[in-house]
Design a protein around this motif. Structure first.
Motif, PDB file in Angstrom:
ATOM      1  N   GLU A  31      49.060  25.160  58.968  1.00 22.73           N
ATOM      2  CA  GLU A  31      48.935  24.342  57.758  1.00 22.73           C
ATOM      3  C   GLU A  31      47.697  24.729  56.960  1.00 22.73           C
ATOM      4  N   VAL A  32      47.559  26.052  56.750  1.00 19.74           N
ATOM      5  CA  VAL A  32      46.449  26.587  55.959  1.00 19.74           C
ATOM      6  C   VAL A  32      47.041  27.501  54.892  1.00 19.74           C
ATOM      7  N   SER A  33      46.192  28.007  54.009  1.00 22.73           N
ATOM      8  CA  SER A  33      46.656  28.922  52.969  1.00 22.73           C
ATOM      9  C   SER A  33      46.966  30.287  53.572  1.00 22.73           C
ATOM     10  N   THR A  34      47.751  31.072  52.857  1.00 28.43           N
ATOM     11  CA  THR A  34      48.061  32.430  53.315  1.00 28.43           C
ATOM     12  C   THR A  34      46.799  33.275  53.382  1.00 28.43           C
ATOM     13  N   ASN A  35      45.884  33.049  52.439  1.00 29.59           N
ATOM     14  CA  ASN A  35      44.611  33.778  52.420  1.00 29.59           C
ATOM     15  C   ASN A  35      43.806  33.489  53.691  1.00 29.59           C
ATOM     16  N   GLU A  36      43.788  32.207  54.115  1.00 34.01           N
ATOM     17  CA  GLU A  36      43.070  31.830  55.338  1.00 34.01           C
ATOM     18  C   GLU A  36      43.763  32.434  56.557  1.00 34.01           C
ATOM     19  N   ALA A  37      45.103  32.491  56.510  1.00 31.87           N
ATOM     20  CA  ALA A  37      45.848  33.090  57.622  1.00 31.87           C
ATOM     21  C   ALA A  37      45.469  34.561  57.782  1.00 31.87           C
ATOM     22  N   TYR A  38      45.335  35.284  56.681  1.00 32.29           N
ATOM     23  CA  TYR A  38      44.932  36.692  56.743  1.00 32.29           C
ATOM     24  C   TYR A  38      43.537  36.833  57.362  1.00 32.29           C
ATOM     25  N   LYS A  39      42.647  35.888  57.040  1.00 28.63           N
ATOM     26  CA  LYS A  39      41.297  35.925  57.618  1.00 28.63           C
ATOM     27  C   LYS A  39      41.357  35.745  59.136  1.00 28.63           C
ATOM     28  N   LYS A  40      42.236  34.854  59.577  1.00 30.38           N
ATOM     29  CA  LYS A  40      42.396  34.644  61.019  1.00 30.38           C
ATOM     30  C   LYS A  40      42.908  35.929  61.679  1.00 30.38           C
ATOM     31  N   ILE A  41      43.899  36.542  61.036  1.00 27.09           N
ATOM     32  CA  ILE A  41      44.497  37.755  61.601  1.00 27.09           C
ATOM     33  C   ILE A  41      43.480  38.887  61.664  1.00 27.09           C
ATOM     34  N   ARG A  42      42.635  39.024  60.616  1.00 32.35           N
ATOM     35  CA  ARG A  42      41.622  40.084  60.592  1.00 32.35           C
ATOM     36  C   ARG A  42      40.452  39.789  61.510  1.00 32.35           C
ATOM     37  N   GLY A  43      40.290  38.520  61.896  1.00 26.80           N
ATOM     38  CA  GLY A  43      39.187  38.154  62.781  1.00 26.80           C
ATOM     39  C   GLY A  43      37.945  37.712  62.061  1.00 26.80           C
ATOM     40  N   SER A  44      37.998  37.622  60.718  1.00 28.02           N
ATOM     41  CA  SER A  44      36.826  37.168  59.963  1.00 28.02           C
ATOM     42  C   SER A  44      36.693  35.646  60.009  1.00 28.02           C
ATOM     43  N   SER A  45      37.758  34.971  60.434  1.00 27.68           N
ATOM     44  CA  SER A  45      37.721  33.523  60.635  1.00 27.68           C
ATOM     45  C   SER A  45      38.212  33.247  62.054  1.00 27.68           C
ATOM     46  N   ILE A  46      37.411  32.555  62.840  1.00 29.37           N
ATOM     47  CA  ILE A  46      37.722  32.363  64.258  1.00 29.37           C
ATOM     48  C   ILE A  46      38.669  31.170  64.461  1.00 29.37           C
ATOM     49  N   LEU A  47      39.646  31.348  65.309  1.00 30.23           N
ATOM     50  CA  LEU A  47      40.556  30.253  65.680  1.00 30.23           C
ATOM     51  C   LEU A  47      39.834  29.232  66.541  1.00 30.23           C
ATOM     52  N   ASN A  48      40.143  27.950  66.326  1.00 24.57           N
ATOM     53  CA  ASN A  48      39.623  26.942  67.248  1.00 24.57           C
ATOM     54  C   ASN A  48      40.682  26.663  68.316  1.00 24.57           C
ATOM     55  N   LEU A  49      40.332  25.849  69.294  1.00 23.75           N
ATOM     56  CA  LEU A  49      41.215  25.618  70.431  1.00 23.75           C
ATOM     57  C   LEU A  49      42.547  25.005  70.005  1.00 23.75           C
ATOM     58  N   GLN A  50      42.503  24.025  69.095  1.00 22.49           N
ATOM     59  CA  GLN A  50      43.729  23.369  68.645  1.00 22.49           C
ATOM     60  C   GLN A  50      44.661  24.361  67.944  1.00 22.49           C
ATOM     61  N   GLN A  51      44.089  25.272  67.172  1.00 16.96           N
ATOM     62  CA  GLN A  51      44.896  26.269  66.472  1.00 16.96           C
ATOM     63  C   GLN A  51      45.530  27.258  67.455  1.00 16.96           C
ATOM     64  N   ILE A  52      44.788  27.620  68.473  1.00 17.11           N
ATOM     65  CA  ILE A  52      45.331  28.516  69.502  1.00 17.11           C
ATOM     66  C   ILE A  52      46.531  27.869  70.186  1.00 17.11           C
ATOM     67  N   ILE A  53      46.405  26.596  70.505  1.00 16.37           N
ATOM     68  CA  ILE A  53      47.500  25.868  71.165  1.00 16.37           C
ATOM     69  C   ILE A  53      48.721  25.805  70.258  1.00 16.37           C
ATOM     70  N   LYS A  54      48.498  25.495  68.973  1.00 18.44           N
ATOM     71  CA  LYS A  54      49.606  25.427  68.013  1.00 18.44           C
ATOM     72  C   LYS A  54      50.354  26.758  67.923  1.00 18.44           C
ATOM     73  N   LEU A  55      49.594  27.845  67.824  1.00 18.64           N
ATOM     74  CA  LEU A  55      50.215  29.164  67.697  1.00 18.64           C
ATOM     75  C   LEU A  55      50.952  29.560  68.979  1.00 18.64           C
ATOM     76  N   SER A  56      50.342  29.266  70.115  1.00 15.86           N
ATOM     77  CA  SER A  56      50.980  29.602  71.397  1.00 15.86           C
ATOM     78  C   SER A  56      52.289  28.850  71.571  1.00 15.86           C
ATOM     79  N   ASP A  57      52.281  27.566  71.225  1.00 19.81           N
ATOM     80  CA  ASP A  57      53.489  26.750  71.357  1.00 19.81           C
ATOM     81  C   ASP A  57      54.574  27.179  70.372  1.00 19.81           C
ATOM     82  N   SER A  58      54.176  27.504  69.144  1.00 18.87           N
ATOM     83  CA  SER A  58      55.155  27.840  68.108  1.00 18.87           C
ATOM     84  C   SER A  58      55.820  29.190  68.348  1.00 18.87           C
TER      85      SER A  58
END
Length: 312
Positions: A31-58
């Motif tokens: 539930e973030v912007s596509t721009n923020e998603a790209y930052k997560k993928i590149r590693g410039s924005s770090i995932l928090n624990l809740q986000q890791i769980i969401k991605l793993s489950d999905s």
């Protein structure tokens, strides 16, 4: 953390169908912007624990972290009741995994096995039912007679779909000299023990013959269908040591090791997969190739063994 996050997103990418946009999918789940998603993928924005769980489950992809000083490997497995194995659940899980592999743009399966890979059996209903029966009977140790009509129609349908999907995935199979003998001896034992009738044993043997004839055709053309992309490389090696399936997605790998007769352990631990790949490549160097030779003498020899299986 950055390195683990990079590996995590590589695993998610491998799990996604080719047509699905990764950044957009990540954005929707988090539930973030596509721009923020790209930052997560590149590693410039770090995932928090809740986000890791969401991605793993999905995406059904585990986030694997291990301290550098501990050489551990994490495996997943389908928990099938060992007392009353649910073969439908087992096949549904196989189908889910195989579809995920098929949907990837780059994929290749390498198999080392001392038993004919079950996907080849799935083209033939009675042979499929017999193998599932034998596996479950080995676990249950009961005196139930084998009756193909007792298997649900859905099992046959899923089995045929598994066979068709497998034919469309490029693969390399490394068999041992005893790979065919295991199934032959299972049929012989079931007949002599009274689990199956003579007529049914003959029918199953004939389907094994058809299965090996299929292998002969795949080996001669080095492909499993008329599509040249569905490549098939077949080798024989005297000693293997384990039954393993290695799926190579180019950017990542997954390894399946069989245990408890019919079950399997699955891991996406890349150092482990890399080591498994190197071991398989070493086996190929010591193996005899049956593919692309114009005539597969290995399969023909196997077929010649079949008439002597049942002592009339």
């Amino acid at each position: 953390m950055a390195n683990q996050q990079e590996l995590f997103f590589e695993a998610i990418k491998a799990a996604l169908p080719e047509y699905q946009n990764m950044a957009q999918s990540i954005a929707e789940v988090l539930e973030v912007s596509t721009n923020e998603a790209y930052k997560k993928i590149r590693g410039s924005s770090i995932l928090n624990l809740q986000q890791i769980i969401k991605l793993s489950d999905s995406f059904r992809v585990p986030f694997i972290y291990k301290p550098d000083q501990l050489p551990t490997v994490t495996f997943d497995y389908l928990s099938v009741d060992q007392e009353i194995p649910n073969m439908l659940l087992y096949l549904q899980d196989l189908l889910k995994n195989l579809k995920q592999i098929q949907q990837s743009k780059h994929k290749h399966i390498t198999i080392t096995t001392d038993d004919i890979p079950l996907f080849h059996f799935f083209k033939y209903p009675e042979l499929t039912c017999f193998k599932l029966f034998f596996w479950s009977d080995s676990v249950m140790n009961t005196d139930v007679k084998f009756d193909p009509s007792g298997f649900a129609a859905e099992i046959i349908e899923i089995s045929k779909e598994l066979n068709q999907i497998y034919l469309e995935i490029p693969c390399t199979e490394i068999w041992s000299k005893d790979t065919v003998h295991g199934t032959i001896e299972q049929i012989r034992y079931a007949f002599e023990a009274g689990y199956i009738t003579k007529a049914l044993a003959e029918q199953i043997i004939e389907q094994v013959r058809y299965c090996l004839t299929d292998m002969n055709m795949y080996a001669i053309s080095s492909k499993k269908t008329i599509d040249p992309a569905h490549t098939f490389n077949w080798y024989n090696c005297d000693v293997l040591g384990s039954i393993s399936y290695l799926v190579d997605f180019k950017d990542s790998m997954a390894c399946y090791n069989r245990f408890n007769t019919f079950n399997y352990l699955r891991t996406e631990d890349q150092p482990y997969c890399k080591q498994t790949k190197q071991w398989m490549q070493g086996l190929i160097m010591k193996s005899v190739s049956f593919s692309g030779q114009g005539k597969s003498t290995g399969t023909n020899t196997c077929i010649m063994l079949l008439p002597s299986v049942i002592n009339y």
